[in-house]
Design a protein around this motif. Structure first.
Motif, PDB file in Angstrom:
ATOM      1  N   VAL A 138       0.829  -1.079   0.151  1.00  0.00           N
ATOM      2  CA  VAL A 138      -0.018  -0.098   0.075  1.00  0.00           C
ATOM      3  C   VAL A 138       0.758   1.253   0.125  1.00  0.00           C
ATOM      4  O   VAL A 138       0.591   2.228  -0.673  1.00  0.00           O
ATOM      5  N   ALA A 139       1.941   1.323   0.733  1.00  0.00           N
ATOM      6  CA  ALA A 139       3.075   2.415   0.753  1.00  0.00           C
ATOM      7  C   ALA A 139       3.448   2.715  -0.513  1.00  0.00           C
ATOM      8  O   ALA A 139       3.527   3.791  -0.991  1.00  0.00           O
ATOM      9  N   VAL A 140       3.959   1.587  -1.160  1.00  0.00           N
ATOM     10  CA  VAL A 140       4.784   1.815  -2.246  1.00  0.00           C
ATOM     11  C   VAL A 140       3.786   2.255  -3.463  1.00  0.00           C
ATOM     12  O   VAL A 140       3.972   2.941  -4.233  1.00  0.00           O
ATOM     13  N   TYR A 141       2.355   1.656  -3.424  1.00  0.00           N
ATOM     14  CA  TYR A 141       1.416   2.113  -4.518  1.00  0.00           C
ATOM     15  C   TYR A 141       1.121   3.505  -4.362  1.00  0.00           C
ATOM     16  O   TYR A 141       1.039   4.307  -5.155  1.00  0.00           O
ATOM     17  N   THR A 142       1.112   4.027  -2.906  1.00  0.00           N
ATOM     18  CA  THR A 142       0.992   5.527  -2.474  1.00  0.00           C
ATOM     19  C   THR A 142       2.101   6.408  -3.156  1.00  0.00           C
ATOM     20  O   THR A 142       1.974   7.541  -3.693  1.00  0.00           O
ATOM     21  N   CYS A 143       3.234   5.944  -3.285  1.00  0.00           N
ATOM     22  CA  CYS A 143       4.438   6.611  -3.406  1.00  0.00           C
ATOM     23  C   CYS A 143       4.372   6.512  -5.093  1.00  0.00           C
ATOM     24  O   CYS A 143       4.823   7.499  -5.773  1.00  0.00           O
ATOM     25  N   GLY A 144       4.052   5.447  -5.675  1.00  0.00           N
ATOM     26  CA  GLY A 144       3.928   5.442  -7.104  1.00  0.00           C
ATOM     27  C   GLY A 144       2.897   6.571  -7.669  1.00  0.00           C
ATOM     28  O   GLY A 144       3.032   6.948  -8.904  1.00  0.00           O
ATOM     29  N   LEU A 179      13.659   0.038  -2.770  1.00  0.00           N
ATOM     30  CA  LEU A 179      13.967  -0.142  -1.213  1.00  0.00           C
ATOM     31  C   LEU A 179      13.217  -0.767  -0.470  1.00  0.00           C
ATOM     32  O   LEU A 179      13.644  -1.686   0.429  1.00  0.00           O
ATOM     33  N   ALA A 180      11.796  -1.111  -0.893  1.00  0.00           N
ATOM     34  CA  ALA A 180      11.180  -2.228  -0.074  1.00  0.00           C
ATOM     35  C   ALA A 180      11.273  -3.582  -0.332  1.00  0.00           C
ATOM     36  O   ALA A 180      11.285  -4.155   0.694  1.00  0.00           O
ATOM     37  N   ALA A 181      11.669  -3.953  -1.565  1.00  0.00           N
ATOM     38  CA  ALA A 181      12.272  -5.033  -1.977  1.00  0.00           C
ATOM     39  C   ALA A 181      13.410  -5.685  -1.195  1.00  0.00           C
ATOM     40  O   ALA A 181      13.521  -6.630  -0.671  1.00  0.00           O
ATOM     41  N   PHE A 182      14.570  -4.523  -1.052  1.00  0.00           N
ATOM     42  CA  PHE A 182      15.808  -4.766  -0.406  1.00  0.00           C
ATOM     43  C   PHE A 182      15.341  -5.091   1.023  1.00  0.00           C
ATOM     44  O   PHE A 182      16.076  -5.865   1.690  1.00  0.00           O
ATOM     45  N   THR A 183      14.534  -4.061   1.751  1.00  0.00           N
ATOM     46  CA  THR A 183      14.223  -4.303   3.285  1.00  0.00           C
ATOM     47  C   THR A 183      13.932  -5.531   3.384  1.00  0.00           C
ATOM     48  O   THR A 183      13.982  -6.242   4.391  1.00  0.00           O
ATOM     49  N   GLU A 184      12.694  -6.170   2.360  1.00  0.00           N
ATOM     50  CA  GLU A 184      12.041  -7.330   2.610  1.00  0.00           C
ATOM     51  C   GLU A 184      13.099  -8.493   2.604  1.00  0.00           C
ATOM     52  O   GLU A 184      13.112  -9.502   3.270  1.00  0.00           O
ATOM     53  N   THR A 206      10.901   7.658 -11.650  1.00  0.00           N
ATOM     54  CA  THR A 206      12.072   7.288 -10.998  1.00  0.00           C
ATOM     55  C   THR A 206      12.005   7.065  -9.523  1.00  0.00           C
ATOM     56  O   THR A 206      12.521   6.220  -9.136  1.00  0.00           O
ATOM     57  N   ALA A 207      11.486   8.035  -9.027  1.00  0.00           N
ATOM     58  CA  ALA A 207      11.277   8.035  -7.112  1.00  0.00           C
ATOM     59  C   ALA A 207      10.433   6.802  -7.072  1.00  0.00           C
ATOM     60  O   ALA A 207      10.646   6.011  -6.039  1.00  0.00           O
ATOM     61  N   ALA A 208       9.471   6.459  -7.577  1.00  0.00           N
ATOM     62  CA  ALA A 208       8.481   5.378  -7.337  1.00  0.00           C
ATOM     63  C   ALA A 208       9.275   4.049  -7.449  1.00  0.00           C
ATOM     64  O   ALA A 208       9.020   3.247  -6.713  1.00  0.00           O
ATOM     65  N   ALA A 251       4.080  -0.361  -7.429  1.00  0.00           N
ATOM     66  CA  ALA A 251       4.623   1.004  -8.051  1.00  0.00           C
ATOM     67  C   ALA A 251       4.002   1.577  -9.472  1.00  0.00           C
ATOM     68  O   ALA A 251       3.549   2.599  -9.693  1.00  0.00           O
ATOM     69  N   LEU A 252       3.934   0.213 -10.179  1.00  0.00           N
ATOM     70  CA  LEU A 252       3.251   0.371 -11.608  1.00  0.00           C
ATOM     71  C   LEU A 252       1.818   0.792 -11.543  1.00  0.00           C
ATOM     72  O   LEU A 252       1.421   1.496 -12.362  1.00  0.00           O
ATOM     73  N   LEU A 253       1.225   0.133 -10.718  1.00  0.00           N
ATOM     74  CA  LEU A 253      -0.304   0.479 -10.486  1.00  0.00           C
ATOM     75  C   LEU A 253      -0.631   1.840 -10.029  1.00  0.00           C
ATOM     76  O   LEU A 253      -1.463   2.671 -10.534  1.00  0.00           O
ATOM     77  N   GLY A 254       0.038   2.417  -9.250  1.00  0.00           N
ATOM     78  CA  GLY A 254       0.216   3.671  -8.530  1.00  0.00           C
ATOM     79  C   GLY A 254       0.649   4.825  -9.783  1.00  0.00           C
ATOM     80  O   GLY A 254      -0.353   5.692 -10.037  1.00  0.00           O
ATOM     81  N   ARG A 255       1.279   4.462 -10.532  1.00  0.00           N
ATOM     82  CA  ARG A 255       1.741   5.344 -11.751  1.00  0.00           C
ATOM     83  C   ARG A 255       0.762   5.251 -12.653  1.00  0.00           C
ATOM     84  O   ARG A 255       0.269   6.400 -13.227  1.00  0.00           O
ATOM     85  N   SER A 256       0.124   4.137 -12.910  1.00  0.00           N
ATOM     86  CA  SER A 256      -1.150   4.164 -13.653  1.00  0.00           C
ATOM     87  C   SER A 256      -2.348   4.882 -13.540  1.00  0.00           C
ATOM     88  O   SER A 256      -3.244   5.513 -13.999  1.00  0.00           O
ATOM     89  N   ALA A 257      -2.643   4.836 -12.281  1.00  0.00           N
ATOM     90  CA  ALA A 257      -3.804   5.628 -11.510  1.00  0.00           C
ATOM     91  C   ALA A 257      -3.435   7.069 -11.634  1.00  0.00           C
ATOM     92  O   ALA A 257      -4.543   7.825 -12.034  1.00  0.00           O
ATOM     93  N   THR A 258      -2.253   7.519 -11.550  1.00  0.00           N
ATOM     94  CA  THR A 258      -2.083   8.894 -11.533  1.00  0.00           C
ATOM     95  C   THR A 258      -1.898   9.235 -13.015  1.00  0.00           C
ATOM     96  O   THR A 258      -2.567  10.203 -13.424  1.00  0.00           O
ATOM     97  N   MET A 259      -1.597   8.601 -13.974  1.00  0.00           N
ATOM     98  CA  MET A 259      -1.775   8.792 -15.410  1.00  0.00           C
ATOM     99  C   MET A 259      -3.295   8.995 -15.731  1.00  0.00           C
ATOM    100  O   MET A 259      -3.622   9.838 -16.718  1.00  0.00           O
ATOM    101  N   ARG A 260      -4.033   8.021 -15.370  1.00  0.00           N
ATOM    102  CA  ARG A 260      -5.435   7.774 -15.534  1.00  0.00           C
ATOM    103  C   ARG A 260      -6.191   9.112 -15.220  1.00  0.00           C
ATOM    104  O   ARG A 260      -6.990   9.889 -15.803  1.00  0.00           O
ATOM    105  N   ARG A 261      -5.799   9.500 -13.961  1.00  0.00           N
ATOM    106  CA  ARG A 261      -6.437  10.712 -13.409  1.00  0.00           C
ATOM    107  C   ARG A 261      -5.891  11.953 -14.017  1.00  0.00           C
ATOM    108  O   ARG A 261      -6.821  12.926 -14.389  1.00  0.00           O
ATOM    109  N   ARG A 262      -4.481  12.010 -14.413  1.00  0.00           N
ATOM    110  CA  ARG A 262      -4.325  13.275 -15.180  1.00  0.00           C
ATOM    111  C   ARG A 262      -4.861  13.304 -16.521  1.00  0.00           C
ATOM    112  O   ARG A 262      -5.149  14.477 -17.153  1.00  0.00           O
ATOM    113  N   TYR A 263      -4.954  12.121 -17.327  1.00  0.00           N
ATOM    114  CA  TYR A 263      -5.761  11.993 -18.558  1.00  0.00           C
ATOM    115  C   TYR A 263      -7.147  12.702 -18.630  1.00  0.00           C
ATOM    116  O   TYR A 263      -7.665  13.219 -19.278  1.00  0.00           O
ATOM    117  N   THR A 264      -7.844  11.955 -17.509  1.00  0.00           N
ATOM    118  CA  THR A 264      -9.280  12.455 -17.079  1.00  0.00           C
ATOM    119  C   THR A 264      -9.195  14.103 -17.069  1.00  0.00           C
ATOM    120  O   THR A 264     -10.267  14.614 -17.577  1.00  0.00           O
TER     121      THR A 264
END
Length: 315
Positions: A2-8, A22-27, A14-16, A69-82
């Motif tokens: 959920v945190a990674v999705y929010t950051c995405g 980092l989340a994968a490295f921590t796990e 790049t930041a996402a 992260a990909l889903l978060g970026r996709s949601a942002t792009m969809r919102r901006r497109y709308t």
């Protein structure tokens, strides 16, 4: 996840993906500390077993957090497109309103020109007929009486036309059906029949069938004829006038030709005249027609309007 999705959804691409890494490295670090090291210390366990578990956990972590992260970026792009689509829709609606307002203003300007032409034509005819009545009142009372009746008829027609156009200019609503009829080809015959001087009445020659001429095309034919007759009456009084209307397969051709003036051109008040050739060309351009005007070899004047078939049809 959920945190990674929010950051995405909130950060750049790049930041996402950095956050996802980092989340994968921590796990993976947690897995190594809590599972892999105890498994390696167990002498009974095979070294390959914990390596296999480590690799599987590594790819699983990358897949989960990369997908978040990909889903978060996709949601942002969809919102901006709308948002962009809504903004463009608002711009299109604004442009449509602006074009509509401009079209209404242009139509009202055209109606104002109609009013000017109608008033100029009727008033000129009334002045000529009043002059006839004045001259014939003592010599031929019957002819004077007929001319006075013609003045009354002309005045009623002028009043009706002026009320129609001025009423339309005053109201913001569109013209209702059943109002004043738009003059057309039949109006040209009425112009000739109602000429004040019966001995010098224009000659009307019509050939062919009008077919499916639009109302705009018929109105243009009528107005050009009306203006040409007014010009002939002003600049060549007493000269013979011939109106030819030739309906062809490719279009209709109107030619108004007058001879040279009998006693020189009559003085005309240019401040109170119609729009002349400029107005004729504007009317012709509105329906895609062509207008030619100029002197004739015998010293007269010719106005020729060519209206192509299917012209003046407004969608």
């Amino acid at each position: 996840m959920v945190a990674v999705y929010t950051c995405g959804a909130l950060l750049s691409v790049t930041a996402a993906y950095v956050v996802a890494g980092l989340a994968a490295f921590t796990e993976i670090g947690s897995f190594v500390v809590l599972s892999a090291i105890p498994a390696a210390a167990d002498a009974a366990a095979s070294p390959w077993s914990w390596v296999t578990r480590f690799s599987g956990q590594f790819f699983l972590a990358l897949l989960l957090y990369g997908t978040a992260a990909l889903l978060g970026r996709s949601a942002t792009m969809r919102r901006r497109y709308t948002e962009i689509v809504e903004l463009r829709a608002a711009e299109v609606a604004g442009n449509l309103r602006a074009r509509t307002d401009a079209a209404l203003a242009e139509e009202r300007t055209r109606m104002a020109r109609e009013l000017h032409d109608v008033a100029a034509h009727h008033l000129t005819a009334l002045i000529v007929q009043a002059t006839v009545v004045e001259r014939m009142l003592d010599r031929d009372p019957d002819a004077a009486r007929r001319a006075a009746a013609a003045i009354r008829t002309e005045g009623k027609s002028a009043l009706g036309n002026l009320r129609s156009v001025v009423g339309t200019l005053r109201e913001s609503q569109p013209i209702e059906p059943g109002g004043a009829a738009v003059p057309g080809l039949q109006g040209i015959s009425e112009l000739v029949a109602g000429h004040p001087n019966s001995r010098n009445r224009p000659e009307l020659i019509v050939s062919g069938e009008a077919g499916d001429l639009s109302a705009a095309a018929e109105l243009t034919l009528y107005r050009v004829t009306q203006e040409a007759l007014s010009n002939a009456r002003d600049h060549a009084p007493g000269a013979p006038v011939t109106i030819r209307i030739d309906h062809r397969t490719e279009g209709s051709v109107l030619e108004v030709r007058n001879g040279p003036p009998a006693a020189g051109p009559a003085p005309a008040d240019r401040h109170h005249r119609g729009f002349g050739l400029i107005g004729m060309r504007e009317r012709a351009g509105l329906i895609g027609a062509a207008l030619d005007a100029g002197p004739t070899p015998d010293g007269g004047w010719s106005v020729k309007l060519t209206v192509p078939r299917q012209s003046g049809r407004l969608s």
